[in-house]
Motif scaffolding. Sequence first.
Motif, PDB file in Angstrom:
ATOM      1  N   MET A 278       0.822  -1.203   0.000  1.00 46.89           N
ATOM      2  CA  MET A 278       0.000   0.000   0.000  1.00 46.89           C
ATOM      3  C   MET A 278       0.864   1.263   0.000  1.00 46.89           C
ATOM      4  N   VAL A 279       1.936   1.250   0.790  1.00 46.86           N
ATOM      5  CA  VAL A 279       2.831   2.413   0.835  1.00 46.86           C
ATOM      6  C   VAL A 279       3.416   2.658  -0.559  1.00 46.86           C
ATOM      7  N   ASN A 280       3.889   1.597  -1.205  1.00 50.09           N
ATOM      8  CA  ASN A 280       4.414   1.726  -2.569  1.00 50.09           C
ATOM      9  C   ASN A 280       3.359   2.299  -3.501  1.00 50.09           C
ATOM     10  N   SER A 281       2.131   1.815  -3.343  1.00 56.60           N
ATOM     11  CA  SER A 281       1.050   2.260  -4.217  1.00 56.60           C
ATOM     12  C   SER A 281       0.758   3.755  -3.986  1.00 56.60           C
ATOM     13  N   ILE A 282       0.772   4.186  -2.732  1.00 57.39           N
ATOM     14  CA  ILE A 282       0.548   5.614  -2.424  1.00 57.39           C
ATOM     15  C   ILE A 282       1.657   6.466  -3.038  1.00 57.39           C
ATOM     16  N   LEU A 283       2.885   5.991  -2.920  1.00 57.77           N
ATOM     17  CA  LEU A 283       4.027   6.775  -3.395  1.00 57.77           C
ATOM     18  C   LEU A 283       4.200   6.688  -4.908  1.00 57.77           C
ATOM     19  N   GLY A 284       3.599   5.666  -5.500  1.00 54.72           N
ATOM     20  CA  GLY A 284       3.746   5.488  -6.942  1.00 54.72           C
ATOM     21  C   GLY A 284       5.126   4.963  -7.333  1.00 54.72           C
ATOM     22  N   ASN A 285       5.782   4.245  -6.412  1.00 51.98           N
ATOM     23  CA  ASN A 285       7.044   3.591  -6.783  1.00 51.98           C
ATOM     24  C   ASN A 285       7.153   2.235  -6.090  1.00 51.98           C
ATOM     25  N   LYS A 286       8.218   1.532  -6.341  1.00 52.05           N
ATOM     26  CA  LYS A 286       8.322   0.187  -5.753  1.00 52.05           C
ATOM     27  C   LYS A 286       9.630   0.024  -4.984  1.00 52.05           C
ATOM     28  N   TYR A 287      10.025   1.069  -4.291  1.00 55.43           N
ATOM     29  CA  TYR A 287      11.302   1.017  -3.576  1.00 55.43           C
ATOM     30  C   TYR A 287      11.294   0.041  -2.411  1.00 55.43           C
ATOM     31  N   LEU A 288      10.145  -0.102  -1.758  1.00 54.05           N
ATOM     32  CA  LEU A 288      10.129  -0.909  -0.541  1.00 54.05           C
ATOM     33  C   LEU A 288       9.779  -2.361  -0.864  1.00 54.05           C
ATOM     34  N   PRO A 289      10.519  -3.301  -0.282  1.00 55.38           N
ATOM     35  CA  PRO A 289      10.341  -4.716  -0.634  1.00 55.38           C
ATOM     36  C   PRO A 289       9.050  -5.315  -0.076  1.00 55.38           C
ATOM     37  N   VAL A 290       8.343  -6.089  -0.905  1.00 55.02           N
ATOM     38  CA  VAL A 290       7.134  -6.787  -0.469  1.00 55.02           C
ATOM     39  C   VAL A 290       7.288  -8.269  -0.795  1.00 55.02           C
ATOM     40  N   GLY A 291       6.451  -9.114  -0.205  1.00 60.17           N
ATOM     41  CA  GLY A 291       6.585 -10.538  -0.528  1.00 60.17           C
ATOM     42  C   GLY A 291       5.616 -11.425   0.192  1.00 60.17           C
ATOM     43  N   ILE A 292       5.698 -12.686  -0.130  1.00 62.29           N
ATOM     44  CA  ILE A 292       4.760 -13.691   0.356  1.00 62.29           C
ATOM     45  C   ILE A 292       5.109 -14.150   1.781  1.00 62.29           C
ATOM     46  N   VAL A 293       6.371 -13.971   2.181  1.00 61.21           N
ATOM     47  CA  VAL A 293       6.795 -14.315   3.550  1.00 61.21           C
ATOM     48  C   VAL A 293       7.009 -13.007   4.313  1.00 61.21           C
ATOM     49  N   PRO A 294       7.071 -13.043   5.661  1.00 61.54           N
ATOM     50  CA  PRO A 294       7.287 -11.780   6.382  1.00 61.54           C
ATOM     51  C   PRO A 294       8.547 -11.078   5.892  1.00 61.54           C
ATOM     52  N   ILE A 295       8.391  -9.847   5.502  1.00 64.80           N
ATOM     53  CA  ILE A 295       9.461  -9.148   4.812  1.00 64.80           C
ATOM     54  C   ILE A 295      10.027  -7.977   5.610  1.00 64.80           C
ATOM     55  N   THR A 296       9.157  -7.012   5.919  1.00 60.75           N
ATOM     56  CA  THR A 296       9.653  -5.755   6.470  1.00 60.75           C
ATOM     57  C   THR A 296      10.240  -5.963   7.865  1.00 60.75           C
ATOM     58  N   SER A 297      11.536  -5.662   8.023  1.00 62.32           N
ATOM     59  CA  SER A 297      12.143  -5.856   9.341  1.00 62.32           C
ATOM     60  C   SER A 297      12.651  -4.551   9.919  1.00 62.32           C
ATOM     61  N   ALA A 298      12.588  -3.453   9.147  1.00 71.21           N
ATOM     62  CA  ALA A 298      13.017  -2.168   9.701  1.00 71.21           C
ATOM     63  C   ALA A 298      11.964  -1.114   9.395  1.00 71.21           C
ATOM     64  N   VAL A 299      11.852  -0.181  10.300  1.00 72.94           N
ATOM     65  CA  VAL A 299      10.901   0.897  10.130  1.00 72.94           C
ATOM     66  C   VAL A 299      11.404   1.868   9.058  1.00 72.94           C
ATOM     67  N   THR A 300      10.525   2.288   8.169  1.00 70.57           N
ATOM     68  CA  THR A 300      10.904   3.258   7.134  1.00 70.57           C
ATOM     69  C   THR A 300      10.059   4.520   7.257  1.00 70.57           C
ATOM     70  N   ARG A 301      10.720   5.660   7.413  1.00 74.97           N
ATOM     71  CA  ARG A 301       9.991   6.949   7.470  1.00 74.97           C
ATOM     72  C   ARG A 301      10.087   7.602   6.102  1.00 74.97           C
ATOM     73  N   ILE A 302       8.953   8.033   5.590  1.00 77.23           N
ATOM     74  CA  ILE A 302       8.961   8.635   4.258  1.00 77.23           C
ATOM     75  C   ILE A 302       8.473  10.082   4.346  1.00 77.23           C
ATOM     76  N   THR A 303       9.328  11.007   3.885  1.00 77.97           N
ATOM     77  CA  THR A 303       8.976  12.432   3.940  1.00 77.97           C
ATOM     78  C   THR A 303       9.104  13.064   2.562  1.00 77.97           C
ATOM     79  N   TYR A 304       8.499  14.219   2.425  1.00 85.95           N
ATOM     80  CA  TYR A 304       8.534  14.918   1.146  1.00 85.95           C
ATOM     81  C   TYR A 304       9.903  15.543   0.903  1.00 85.95           C
ATOM     82  N   GLY A 305      10.398  15.427  -0.321  1.00 90.14           N
ATOM     83  CA  GLY A 305      11.660  16.078  -0.659  1.00 90.14           C
ATOM     84  C   GLY A 305      12.270  15.419  -1.871  1.00 90.14           C
ATOM     85  N   PRO A 306      13.317  16.046  -2.437  1.00 86.06           N
ATOM     86  CA  PRO A 306      13.992  15.465  -3.596  1.00 86.06           C
ATOM     87  C   PRO A 306      14.495  14.058  -3.246  1.00 86.06           C
ATOM     88  N   ASP A 307      14.396  13.124  -4.204  1.00 78.51           N
ATOM     89  CA  ASP A 307      14.730  11.719  -3.949  1.00 78.51           C
ATOM     90  C   ASP A 307      16.063  11.547  -3.228  1.00 78.51           C
TER      91      ASP A 307
END
Length: 429
Positions: free
Chosen positions: A60-89
């Motif tokens: 969902m986060v990727n979909s909101i941002l319109g990119n695929k930077y954050l890894p997703v998958g069929i097994v538990p994936i996310t192991s670190a917190v990611t903060r996303i803020t507005y600004g140049p990439d």
Amino acid sequence: MNTQTTTQIQKTTKSVQQLFEQYELCRLQANQIGTLVQKLERQEVTIAVIGQFKRGKTSMVNSILGNKYLPVGIVPITSAVTRITYGPDRSTVYFQNGLREEVPAGELHEYISEQENPDNIRGVAEVELHTESEFLKDGLVLVDTPGVGSVHENNSKSAYEFARESDGVIFMLSVDSPINQIEIDFLKKVKQFAGKFYFAVNKIDTIDEEELEQFLAYCNTLICGILELEPGSEEAEAVKLIPISAKKGTGIEKLTEVIREDLLYRAAEIMNQSVSHKMIEILKNTKAQIRSYREVLKMAPNVFHSRFKEIHTFLEQKQEQLPAPEDGTPTFLRAKLNEEKLLLSAKVRELFGIEYFYYVDRDDAAELLTATQYRDELKATYLELEKTLDAIFMYKEENAYTVARRIEDLNILMHQIDKYGRKYERIIH
Ligand SMILES: Nc1nc2c(ncn2[C@@H]2O[C@H](COP(=O)(O)OP(=O)(O)OP(=O)(O)O)[C@@H](O)[C@H]2O)c(=O)[nH]1
Ligand SMILES: [Mg+2]
């Protein structure tokens, strides 16, 4: 009304900060309040995405941002917190020892994914991603968190901590599984201090409309029950269940619209509620800290002395193990010093049951130190801890009168904390 409340909260929060700064014992809490004061000044609203593993949070986060930077998958994936803020990439990985590293967004998965960073062997504390997404434009910070109740215990802890720190929560449900006990427990636990809940119901691409209606009605009843809302009441009506498909992008626009509308019209209210909830929590923790401290002061003298002896011996041993002085090449010893400070805090917690706070400065972490500088700073740290502990516990202070005065002083502080607590309670009700 809101502006008045905001001014009142700002004033009260600063007073509590000043009060706590006078007490060595409340240094951690004074620091936490400092962060809240900054937050009020910046009016930066944080929304954390939370839910059980595999519900589709990161998708969902990727979909909101319109990119695929954050890894997703069929097994538990996310192991670190990611903060996303507005600004140049730009993307940065922050490590537990205070160091940080700029990383191309396309390589973030190496730090975030459980498969590539098992049991967090890389020691990642947090990942920060800047991107020019419309959604984040007005000072919104979006946080992706590891799944609650995944087998990696530390993961659910960081999701919990993040729910505490955010002003709003997008709680992720998905139609492929009903709300379970882990989710219920989690919601019950965070409901007191998260400002505002949005419920996203994901994976609607896998069912038909009739089934969706049934699922939404079921969630609504259950959630109102968990949040203790009167059915049909204004609050119950305000519970927002937003059906989405992160995969297909369905409903994402509606979700972001609802949140942005809330933010634009109700930002001050959300912020006031959230800061008040957090202050109540901090005040509660301070009281617990003072209580543990009073327990130590009232300890039987032989127990008290043996604990002190243990910490003194510990610090002496540490000093004997100090690295040899030499003028080698300056290296990242500042980060090592930070690690050592965290270890000392843990030892004080173990022996005296209180939180001894060391400030770990991220901006300093990359500062280079020679072995001699490191050795001197480390030694100074040990000596300072020894001195401070002696002072706050009035060790060697045989004078019962002084101890009684200190306890009396703390009782007054407890009353002040209660008084402030009532102020915040009035704001949230
Ligand atoms: N059919 C369908 N599958 C989805 C949807 N969203 C996510 N998925 C799938 O669900 C699985 C989990 O997605 P993630 O985004 O990694 O879920 P998560 O909640 O971030 O998982 P953790 O980070 O492990 O807690 C993946 O296989 C996704 O492809 C959706 O809308 N529809
Ligand atoms: Mg994820």
